[in-house]
Design a protein around this motif. Structure first.
Motif, PDB file in Angstrom:
ATOM      1  N   THR A  30       0.803  -1.210   0.000  1.00  7.27           N
ATOM      2  CA  THR A  30       0.000   0.000   0.000  1.00  7.27           C
ATOM      3  C   THR A  30       0.844   1.271   0.000  1.00  7.27           C
ATOM      4  OG1 THR A  30      -0.144   0.060   2.419  1.00  7.27           O
ATOM      5  CG2 THR A  30      -1.855  -1.173   1.244  1.00  7.27           C
ATOM      6  N   GLY A  51      -1.812   4.383   0.792  1.00  6.75           N
ATOM      7  CA  GLY A  51      -3.242   4.173   0.654  1.00  6.75           C
ATOM      8  C   GLY A  51      -3.923   5.380   0.045  1.00  6.75           C
ATOM      9  N   ASN A  52      -5.005   5.817   0.675  1.00 11.37           N
ATOM     10  CA  ASN A  52      -5.772   6.964   0.189  1.00 11.37           C
ATOM     11  C   ASN A  52      -5.388   8.272   0.876  1.00 11.37           C
ATOM     12  OD1 ASN A  52      -7.364   5.400  -1.591  1.00 11.37           O
ATOM     13  ND2 ASN A  52      -8.640   4.729   0.136  1.00 11.37           N
ATOM     14  N   SER A  53      -4.359   8.235   1.698  1.00 12.16           N
ATOM     15  CA  SER A  53      -3.933   9.442   2.401  1.00 12.16           C
ATOM     16  C   SER A  53      -3.267  10.418   1.447  1.00 12.16           C
ATOM     17  CB  SER A  53      -2.939   9.078   3.515  1.00 12.16           C
ATOM     18  OG  SER A  53      -3.521   8.181   4.433  1.00 12.16           O
ATOM     19  N   GLU A  68       1.690  11.207  -9.135  1.00 10.55           N
ATOM     20  CA  GLU A  68       0.365  10.742  -8.792  1.00 10.55           C
ATOM     21  C   GLU A  68       0.372   9.236  -8.691  1.00 10.55           C
ATOM     22  OE1 GLU A  68      -2.271  12.122 -11.847  1.00 10.55           O
ATOM     23  OE2 GLU A  68      -1.728  10.532 -13.227  1.00 10.55           O
ATOM     24  N   ARG A  69      -0.635   8.737  -8.013  1.00 11.42           N
ATOM     25  CA  ARG A  69      -0.774   7.293  -7.867  1.00 11.42           C
ATOM     26  C   ARG A  69      -2.232   6.973  -8.123  1.00 11.42           C
ATOM     27  NH1 ARG A  69       0.514   3.365  -2.667  1.00 11.42           N
ATOM     28  NH2 ARG A  69       0.590   1.425  -3.888  1.00 11.42           N
ATOM     29  N   THR A  70      -2.483   6.224  -9.164  1.00 13.71           N
ATOM     30  CA  THR A  70      -3.847   5.937  -9.567  1.00 13.71           C
ATOM     31  C   THR A  70      -4.288   4.583  -9.028  1.00 13.71           C
ATOM     32  OG1 THR A  70      -3.007   5.041 -11.651  1.00 13.71           O
ATOM     33  CG2 THR A  70      -3.688   7.342 -11.634  1.00 13.71           C
ATOM     34  N   GLY A  72      -4.432   3.402  -6.203  1.00 17.46           N
ATOM     35  CA  GLY A  72      -3.648   2.827  -5.127  1.00 17.46           C
ATOM     36  C   GLY A  72      -2.571   1.885  -5.586  1.00 17.46           C
TER      37      GLY A  72
END
Lengths: 116, 112
Positions: A30, A51-53, A68-70, A72
């Protein structure tokens, strides 16, 4: 996949052009990290996703750098208006959870960027 | 500022000649020290994590040890395939666990 993968493995570009570097982390990890390794220097932290943080962008050297991270998973590091001093090896790493007790970061093979 | 200093910068050994690499750090309240191996043109490969003074870990011809101020990577009877750059790293004092600070590495060359 079995390990962290990065593409391209090598990139030669002209000063002023934009480049995109890609990282595929280990499946199930993650946390994702980007580092830069310049000749004769140690690895320099750039950015961290967990994660989504909200990502920790505190290591990015200038506003020409973004990432960027698409979904996750896959991450892209973008360098706009490249300069010769951006020439370096860009390394991506991932770890299972991130945060908490220090975790082992597993590195990809890197992208060697040369700005002419 | 947190610092990690590795010495020597380069080390050349003959096959079978044992030696040690040093990693000294200024972080107090250490929350882990990592050793990696990096071959030319590749990313760092994880070797060991040490968390507390007195801890030791071994893998084949390598043994890592930790004190309150430094870590040693002992190489016993090295072989040419042990040639690589060895990196150590620590998380910053009082900060996030994930922002590792790396030393510049020791370039080890083992001659046959």
């Amino acid at each position: 996949g079995a390990g962290v993968s990065q593409s391209p493995s090598n990139k030669v570009t002209e000063k002023g052009k934009d480049v995109e570097l890609r990282c595929d982390p280990i499946s199930g990890h993650t946390a994702l990290y980007w580092y830069r390794q310049s000749l004769g220097q140690g690895l320099e932290f750039l950015i961290y996703f967990q994660g989504n943080s909200a990502p920790d962008k505190s290591g990015l050297p200038s506003d020409r750098f973004s990432a960027e991270r698409t979904g996750g998973s896959v991450s892209t590091l973008t360098i706009q208006r490249t300069q010769q001093e951006d020439s370096a090896v860009y390394l991506c790493a991932s770890s299972l959870l991130g945060g908490g007790k220090q975790e082992t970061q597993y590195f990809g093979p890197g992208t060697r960027l040369l700005v002419l | 500022e947190d610092q990690v200093t590795q010495s020597p910068e380069a080390l050349r050994l003959q096959e079978g000649e044992s030696s040690s690499l040093n990693c000294s750090y200024t972080v107090s309240g250490l929350r882990g020290l990592f050793w990696y191996r990096q071959d030319p043109g590749k990313g760092p490969e994880f070797l060991f994590t040490l968390y507390s003074a007195g801890e030791e870990k071994e893998k084949e011809r390598l043994k890592a040890t930790l004190t309150k101020k430094e870590s040693f990577l002992h190489i016993t009877a090295p072989k040419p395939e042990d040639s690589a750059t060895y990196l150590c790293a620590v998380p910053p004092q009082g900060g996030s666990n994930y922002k590792l600070t790396f030393g510049k590495g020791t370039l080890l060359t083992v001659n046959p």
